[in-house]
Structure formats: C-alpha cells, structure tokens
Scaffold this active site. Sequence first.
Site, short mmCIF file in Angstrom:
data_model
loop_
_atom_site.label_atom_id
_atom_site.label_comp_id
_atom_site.label_asym_id
_atom_site.label_seq_id
_atom_site.Cartn_x
_atom_site.Cartn_y
_atom_site.Cartn_z
N HIS A 62 106.22 36.40 75.71
CA HIS A 62 107.01 35.91 74.57
C HIS A 62 108.48 35.69 74.94
O HIS A 62 109.01 34.58 74.68
CB HIS A 62 106.88 36.89 73.41
CG HIS A 62 107.82 36.65 72.28
ND1 HIS A 62 107.81 35.50 71.52
CD2 HIS A 62 108.85 37.41 71.79
CE1 HIS A 62 108.77 35.56 70.61
NE2 HIS A 62 109.42 36.71 70.75
N HIS A 86 115.71 39.95 74.50
CA HIS A 86 116.06 40.07 73.08
C HIS A 86 115.29 41.15 72.33
O HIS A 86 115.70 41.57 71.26
CB HIS A 86 115.91 38.71 72.37
CG HIS A 86 114.49 38.32 72.07
ND1 HIS A 86 113.72 37.59 72.93
CD2 HIS A 86 113.73 38.55 70.98
CE1 HIS A 86 112.53 37.38 72.39
NE2 HIS A 86 112.50 37.96 71.21
N GLU A 90 114.97 46.75 70.47
CA GLU A 90 114.13 47.00 69.30
C GLU A 90 112.79 47.64 69.66
O GLU A 90 112.31 48.52 68.94
CB GLU A 90 113.90 45.67 68.57
CG GLU A 90 113.17 45.78 67.26
CD GLU A 90 113.04 44.41 66.60
OE1 GLU A 90 112.05 44.21 65.90
OE2 GLU A 90 113.93 43.56 66.79
N ASP A 91 112.18 47.21 70.79
CA ASP A 91 110.80 47.60 71.08
C ASP A 91 110.62 48.51 72.29
O ASP A 91 109.48 48.85 72.64
CB ASP A 91 109.94 46.33 71.28
CG ASP A 91 109.80 45.52 70.01
OD1 ASP A 91 109.91 46.11 68.92
OD2 ASP A 91 109.60 44.30 70.08
N ASP A 153 113.11 32.35 69.04
CA ASP A 153 112.18 33.48 68.88
C ASP A 153 111.21 33.20 67.72
O ASP A 153 110.00 33.38 67.84
CB ASP A 153 113.00 34.74 68.61
CG ASP A 153 112.14 35.92 68.20
OD1 ASP A 153 111.19 36.25 68.92
OD2 ASP A 153 112.42 36.52 67.14
N ASP A 273 108.00 5.03 51.49
CA ASP A 273 108.59 5.32 52.81
C ASP A 273 107.87 6.43 53.56
O ASP A 273 108.48 7.33 54.12
CB ASP A 273 110.09 5.61 52.69
CG ASP A 273 110.45 6.89 51.93
OD1 ASP A 273 109.56 7.57 51.45
OD2 ASP A 273 111.64 7.20 51.86
#
Length: 743
Positions: A62, A86, A90-91, A153, A273
């Site tokens: 990812h 990134h 957090e992880d 992301d 259109d």
Amino acid sequence: MGPSCYRQTDNEPARFLISDLLTELETYLPRDQISEVYRAYLFGAEAHQGQERQSGEPYIYHPIAVARILAEMRMDYQGLMAAILHDVIEDTPTAKEHLADTFGDDVAELVDGVSKLTQIDFPSRAEAQAASFRKMMLAMTRDIRVILIKLADRLHNMRTLDAMMPAKRRRISRETLEIYAPIANRLGINRIRLDLEDLGFRHHWPWRHAVLSRTVGEKLQGRSETVAKVEAALRARLEAEGIAAEVFGREKHLYSIYRKMSAKRRSFEDMVDVFGFRVIVDRVDTCYRVLGQVHDLYKPVPGRFKDYIAIPKSNGYQSLHTGLIGPQGVPIEIQIRTADMNQLAESGIAAHWMYKNSGEASGPQAAAKDWLQGLLEVQRDSGNSQEFLEHVKVDLYPDEVYVFTPKGRILVLPMGATVVDFAYAIHSDVGNTCVATRIDRRLASLRTPLRSGQTVEIITAPGAKPNAAWLNFVVTGKARASIRSYLKNLQNREAQALGQRMLSAELAAFGLTLEQVGEPRILAHAVETGLEDSDKLFAEIGLGNRMPMLIARRLAGPSEPMPGGEVAAAGPGAPETSNGAPGSARRLAIRGTEGMVVHFARCCRPIPGDPITGLFSAGKGIVVHRNECGNLGDFHSKRDKWLEVEWAEDPQAEFQTEIRVDVGNRRGALATLASAIAEQGSNIENVNSRDKDGMTTTLDFLVNVTGRKHLAGIMRRLRQIPTVTRIVRLSNAGRSRDGYGKH
C-alpha cells in the site's frame, strides 16, 4: 542507474513494486534523492514486516502504491518518503521522534500530519474521525503535501476497497464523496477527483453505477459515428482557419451525470451534454478565436456559455465552456483551454508546489492559499472538531456564484450564499458589523441570496453586532463559524457579569463583598471544583450551572447561617420544604441544590416534568416556579435573581398539584371521582366544591403526584367517567392551564 543496484529485500513481489517506482523516479529526480526514497522504503518494509492488508497482501504494498500515485504527479522526494512511511506512526510502534532522527523533521511532520489520532479515546467514531480530520487539515495549512499524501492514500484504498465488508465499503465511499473528492476539487486536482468520485459512486451505489454505466455505454455506442463526425468537423474547421489545436472527444464523467440527474430530478433521457469535446490551443487569445469558430459551426444553446478564463473558478480552474446543438440535434459541450490551463486543470495545486513558492502565488496556488487561510479562521472560531468538520464540508461543494465588490474585486461564493456570507468573505470584522447592503446600487435585505454578476456593497456600523438569526440563512463555513464564535464569546462575557452580580448579592447577605473575600479565595474555590479560574466560576453561575447561594455560603465559611435564620439542609436526607407539605422530609428534587433550602411555589405548584425557573429569595432560599407562572412577571426586571434549574432524574417524591373537574349533578359523583383518583395511586389532600349553574358542580382537588406523567394518567381516567364535562390543571390561584375538555 537501474533499480538493480539497490539491496534486495525478503519480500520478492514488493521488490518489483519498488523497482517500478524507482524507474518512474529516475525520469525527474537526481540519484541522491532517489536513494533517500529507497532508504525510506527499507525502513517502512521492516516496520510493517508481518502485517497484511484486508486483501491478504503484505502491508508494504500500500505505501509503495501511494508513492507511485504521487510520483505520477511529480512529488518531491521528501513527500515520497513521507508517503512510504505514512502509516508507521499509526500502525507500528515507531515514534515520530524516531522518524525525525532518521529522516529529518520535514518528513516526520508530514507523516504525523497524515496519521489519525489513535492514541485518544473518543466517545464515538464520528468524534474520532472529526478530530483526526481537523488535525490533518491544520497540518495541511502548514504544508500542502499532507493533503496530497492523504488523497493518494485514499485513492489507493478506494482502488482496493473490494476486500472490505459491504457496510465498511459504503461508509468509506460516503466519506470519500463527501470530503476527499471535494477537497481534490477545491485544490484543482482533477485527475484524482474524477477517480475518487467514480470509485466512491461504484462502491456506495453499486447497482446505480452499473445501470448508468451500461446506459451511457449503449448511448455512446449508438452515437459513436456522430461523435467521430463532430471531432472531424472541429479539426477540419480549425485547420482551415490556420489554428493549431488538439481535439479530443470524451464521454461525461458518470458521477457528474448521476449528481445532475439527482439534483434536477431528471431521467437519463432528459440529460443533455452527455458527450463533450476538449480543444487545446497555445494561447489565451486563440481560445476566443476557437470559440467564434465553433459557434459558427454549431448553434450555441442560450445560457450555456461560461467564461472561466476571465473569471476563474475558486480552485483556479480556467477554460471556456459552451453548449451546442450538434449533428442530428445531439447536444454537446465543448471546453476550450490552453495547454497550461489543461495541465493546471488536471494537477491543480500539485502542478507547482506551493510550499516551495516564496514569490507571488497565482492560479490554483493563490486559490489554495486563500482557502487555507480561511481554514485557519474557521478553526479559530469552531468550538470542537465536529463543528469544524461541519463548517469545512459546507465550503467543499463546487456550485458557485461570482459577485463583485464596488472596487471590482471578484469574490467566489457557494451557490445560495447571502449578503452576510459576502460580508464575512471580505473580513470577519465586516461581517460582524454589517447592518445593510446595496446590491447593484439598490438597498436589499442582508438575507438576500446572491446571483453571479451582481455588485454588492456592505454598509457597516461601529456598534453593530451579529444576529443569531443569521445562522438560519448563511451557507459558508466561515460566516457560520464567525457568528457562532462571536455569540459564544458574547454569551460568556454576559454570563460572567451576571454571575458576578449574583454572587455579590448572595455574599451581601453574609455581610461580605467580593473584594473582602478576595481573588485568591475565589480562585482556590474555582480550582477545587474543577474550573480554570474565577472568570469560569462567574460564567458557570451566570449560565445557571452553579448555585450562587451555595458558593457564597462556602466562601463565607461552612458554619455561617443561611439568610433569614434558616440553616441549609446538609444533604439528600435533610428536611426540605415541598410545594404543599411544609416540614416533610424529602430527597432533593432539583439537580445541583445539594445543601440548600428549596421551596416549591404554591401559586403554580410545579411538579417533575414542568419547565421550571428558580428564584432567589433572601428569606426562603430558592423558590421554584413553573416557567409560565404569572407571578414571575414581577421579577422580569430583576433577571439577576433568576436561576435556570432542572429536575433531578429521579426525584423519588410526591408533589402536590390542583385539578378542577366539572361534573354533572349526580348522587355519588364525588365518591366516583375520589375512587378513580385512588385507583391511579394518588392521595387527595383536600377538595372544595361549588355549584356552577344548578346542573353542574365544580370540584377542586389537591392531589399528590410523582410528576406530569402520573398527573396525565389521573386526568385521562377522570375523562372516562360519563358525567365529567371538563378537567383542567390549576395554577396561579385559580387561573387554569392544561385544559382537557370532555369533547
């Protein structure tokens, strides 16, 4: 330099992905910067070792994919490093400080800006998401790369959303359509916006997406010859006029068609259109030459021409748009722009990194700079993260009006914006003090919705202030946040002044003044009760959240007698004075009155469930009245004596109230009524009767009830008695309320 010169990793598929990324980077980055990106990859691969995505792929796939999306936009090397890293804060156990030591402060700040607030417990998912969004948006105001990384992301997450459960897919898709796609649009990044909208549409409304996609495909197939004919005719006409141009035919974006169908409540067959053409030329003046030629070639549709070159959109987008009737009556749209405009339309703010630009910003850069400045003002004026998110979402939707100041400056506002929105768009001080307006030199109401092309003049007055009613019609986040902030501050200042007066009045009963008590003692009491300072304490008193009598007693000393010679009850089991049973022992019925004398007014006899107001009395403590009690009228000029009070959740007591029953003159009528009241679990304390007209008797019952629900049950039971013609609850010495006629 090929990717083979880099050290191999244990993850073979990831090695091929990073090789593709490095090959892309070689087209625009120097060797030393590419090496830094690869170093970030090695760090990220080790940090995410053993982690898998929902699809079962190694997690490092990812971040590499996110970096690849940004590389296609020509992101700088620090932004690419942050993209690869990134998720590590957090992880994984990696701390921001560790990233700063390893890769520098810029990269660490970027990664932290994208990271969610996972270390804080929030009462709900909505609050957690709003707080993380607020953090990200504020980080974006410092460095625009934060939102670019987040958009990339989100785009890769949307591309791999099939691995999620349906409910989660819908939630993420909705957030994408409501927040992230509009942000991409606001920053002019068209290529990401279109992908986010298409993927969000497909996952949020899969059936609608499939049906519309099939229908558009069928229509395109049926008219492919017409589209090719228009394309060829445009090329031929421009070549004949010596105009060098690129011409592209395209079908309209699916989500754009769906949104227009929904907003205008039209079927697909009614849509015009659906097919469009783009003409790319070298210079601005050539755009207008092309416009003349296409209008000569095909008949223009009145009202369908828009000049976004002279007046760019709020995100810096520039182009000429015109609607035409093509061959066989097929409606088409043509967009005409220069190559630079086309590049900016696709990449927006990403075309030139604003954080690198120390000179004068222009185009999307200037638009983004203005928007970011506005975000800071909204953040300042918003009370909490959810309110901030609400304000920002208002400004993310693209329908716009273009209006002028008297000096010719153009302001771009959302569709439906009013004069007040316009005033706040100029400056918060202008909005706060606006009192009138002239639209095209004519006086108009402040709530007037604006239309494109109007010239608006704001008339201000030094002593003016915002009106709470403005919140009913303003549409911009900045206006709404500024008005709410002003009103909150005004309320807080007024509450402080009122609280100070209320506490002074109560201290006077003890022979004290605020000055005699002293600021240190007041501050100590405020801190002891969980408040920051004495101003907060005064505001809490003024807002009715704290009892000034109780605070005055504590400041005066715990052994001081209450006014009038009475001693405050020491706790929930102490004697209280009820609304009809003097001297009876009760649990506290009014929240926050622990340790205080409370009386329930006999004039209106409040019971739990009634809206109530507390009134300070020097001899009685707090006297509780119903809000509509006529006797409160005498105190309208003495609001400092009023106190907002509310019932405890479970008063666990009985209260007296009076009801009046008109009943036909029949033998045993009183006994029947008394029996019915007793059936409902109520005692009759007193009853008075009198003849009304010879055929009807009026009976006034003083009964014990636990609250309005109990009283309603009694009155409902009495209405079932055939001889009862009217029932009312009494208040204010015989004036009735809550009438329940028999018929």
